[in-house]
Every structure is written in structure tokens, then in C-alpha cells.
Design a protein around this motif. Structure first.
Motif, PDB file in Angstrom:
ATOM      1  N   UNK A  30       0.821  -1.214   0.000  1.00 27.49           N
ATOM      2  CA  UNK A  30       0.000   0.000   0.000  1.00 27.49           C
ATOM      3  C   UNK A  30       0.856   1.267   0.000  1.00 27.49           C
ATOM      4  N   UNK A  31       1.937   1.244   0.755  1.00 30.98           N
ATOM      5  CA  UNK A  31       2.823   2.414   0.795  1.00 30.98           C
ATOM      6  C   UNK A  31       3.459   2.642  -0.578  1.00 30.98           C
ATOM      7  N   UNK A  32       3.883   1.567  -1.253  1.00 31.40           N
ATOM      8  CA  UNK A  32       4.487   1.700  -2.584  1.00 31.40           C
ATOM      9  C   UNK A  32       3.472   2.244  -3.577  1.00 31.40           C
ATOM     10  N   UNK A  33       2.239   1.726  -3.547  1.00 30.44           N
ATOM     11  CA  UNK A  33       1.202   2.203  -4.469  1.00 30.44           C
ATOM     12  C   UNK A  33       0.858   3.667  -4.209  1.00 30.44           C
ATOM     13  N   UNK A  34       0.721   4.031  -2.949  1.00 29.93           N
ATOM     14  CA  UNK A  34       0.410   5.422  -2.616  1.00 29.93           C
ATOM     15  C   UNK A  34       1.537   6.364  -3.018  1.00 29.93           C
ATOM     16  N   UNK A  35       2.769   5.939  -2.834  1.00 27.51           N
ATOM     17  CA  UNK A  35       3.887   6.800  -3.206  1.00 27.51           C
ATOM     18  C   UNK A  35       3.973   6.950  -4.722  1.00 27.51           C
ATOM     19  N   UNK A  36       3.652   5.891  -5.473  1.00 28.09           N
ATOM     20  CA  UNK A  36       3.631   6.005  -6.932  1.00 28.09           C
ATOM     21  C   UNK A  36       2.564   6.986  -7.385  1.00 28.09           C
ATOM     22  N   UNK A  37       1.378   6.924  -6.785  1.00 29.27           N
ATOM     23  CA  UNK A  37       0.322   7.873  -7.123  1.00 29.27           C
ATOM     24  C   UNK A  37       0.713   9.304  -6.765  1.00 29.27           C
TER      25      UNK A  37
END
Length: 147
Positions: A30-37
Motif C-alpha cells: 500500500x505504501x508503494x502504491x500510494x507513493x507512486x500515485x
């Protein structure tokens, strides 16, 4: 601060470890996805889509008159380098003064109208060709009494 877990045997400990690993992995994803967004918001394409819309450019131009300032600088240079290339110093000076005054009166709406009119000159006629209407069959047989 330490959390205390009521673990009685080895199976409960291993179950709790597996549960914590699963939570750790899911939170990491979730942290990786949020940081990509989050990073995607600040790419050049996203910023252009957000801020370079015609309405936002017109709003900025109404406040700052950027287009009139640019045109008052660019128009004299453009005129003197193209149309009045072989002219003398006095002619170029007069053209520069006149075009800088004209450039100050132009704003984004005038420029877009000028651009659209020039574009229509070179765009060519895109009139729809009307197809001639041929025989239309209404479903009535030719040997019927209504024909």
C-alpha cells in the motif's frame, strides 16, 4: 511502548508471526502504491494537464497580461526581421514603436481569434458531401394494389 500478546504455545507464536508478516507485506504494498500515485501527480504531463488548460491560461493572462507583454516584445522583432528587413533605421524604429503599442493591446482572446482565423485559411473546406438519394425501398411489393 510494548504490546503484550497472550501467547500460550509455539503454534500461537508461529500464527502470530505469520499474521504480522502478512500485515507487514500488505502495508508495504500500500505504501508503494500510494507513493507512486503521489509522485505521478508531479510529473510533467500531469502538471500540464492540470495547469495548462485554456481556461486556466486565460485566467492567469487576465491577471498578469502575459500575452500582451510577450507580443509587445516579439511583434516588433518579428516585423523588422521579416517584412521590413531592408528598411532603414528610422523605418524600423517607427515600426517597432507602432507594433509594440499594438502588441500591448492584444490579449489571449484576440490572439486565439487571430489564430483560429489563420487556421481556417489553411485548413481547407471540410464540407460534408451529400450523397444522392437513390431508390428507397419501403417494403411494398411492386405488384401490390397500393403501388
Amino acid at each position: 511502548m510494548r504490546k503484550r500478546y497472550n501467547i500460550q504455545n509455539l503454534e500461537e507464536l508461529q500464527g502470530r508471526i505469520a499474521e504480522l508478516k502478512a500485515v507487514y507485506n500488505s502495508q508495504g504494498k500500500l505504501i508503494v502504491e500510494d507513493s507512486k500515485l503521489y509522485v505521478k501527480q508531479f510529473t510533467l504531463g500531469a502538471l500540464i494537464k492540470k495547469y495548462a488548460t485554456p481556461s486556466s491560461l486565460l485566467k492567469v493572462d487576465d491577471k498578469l497580461n502575459i500575452s500582451s507583454k510577450v507580443m509587445s516584445l516579439v511583434l516588433p522583432v518579428l516585423m523588422n526581421s521579416t517584412l521590413f528587413r531592408g528598411s532603414g533605421f528610422i523605418t524600423k524604429t517607427l515600426v517597432g514603436l507602432a507594433t509594440s503599442k499594438v502588441g500591448k493591446t492584444l490579449d489571449a482572446e484576440h490572439l486565439s481569434a487571430i489564430f483560429n482565423s489563420v487556421k481556417s485559411w489553411f485548413g481547407g473546406d471540410k464540407k460534408k458531401k451529400v450523397k444522392p438519394v437513390g431508390y428507397v425501398d419501403y417494403g411494398i411489393p411492386p405488384d401490390s394494389e397500393t403501388y
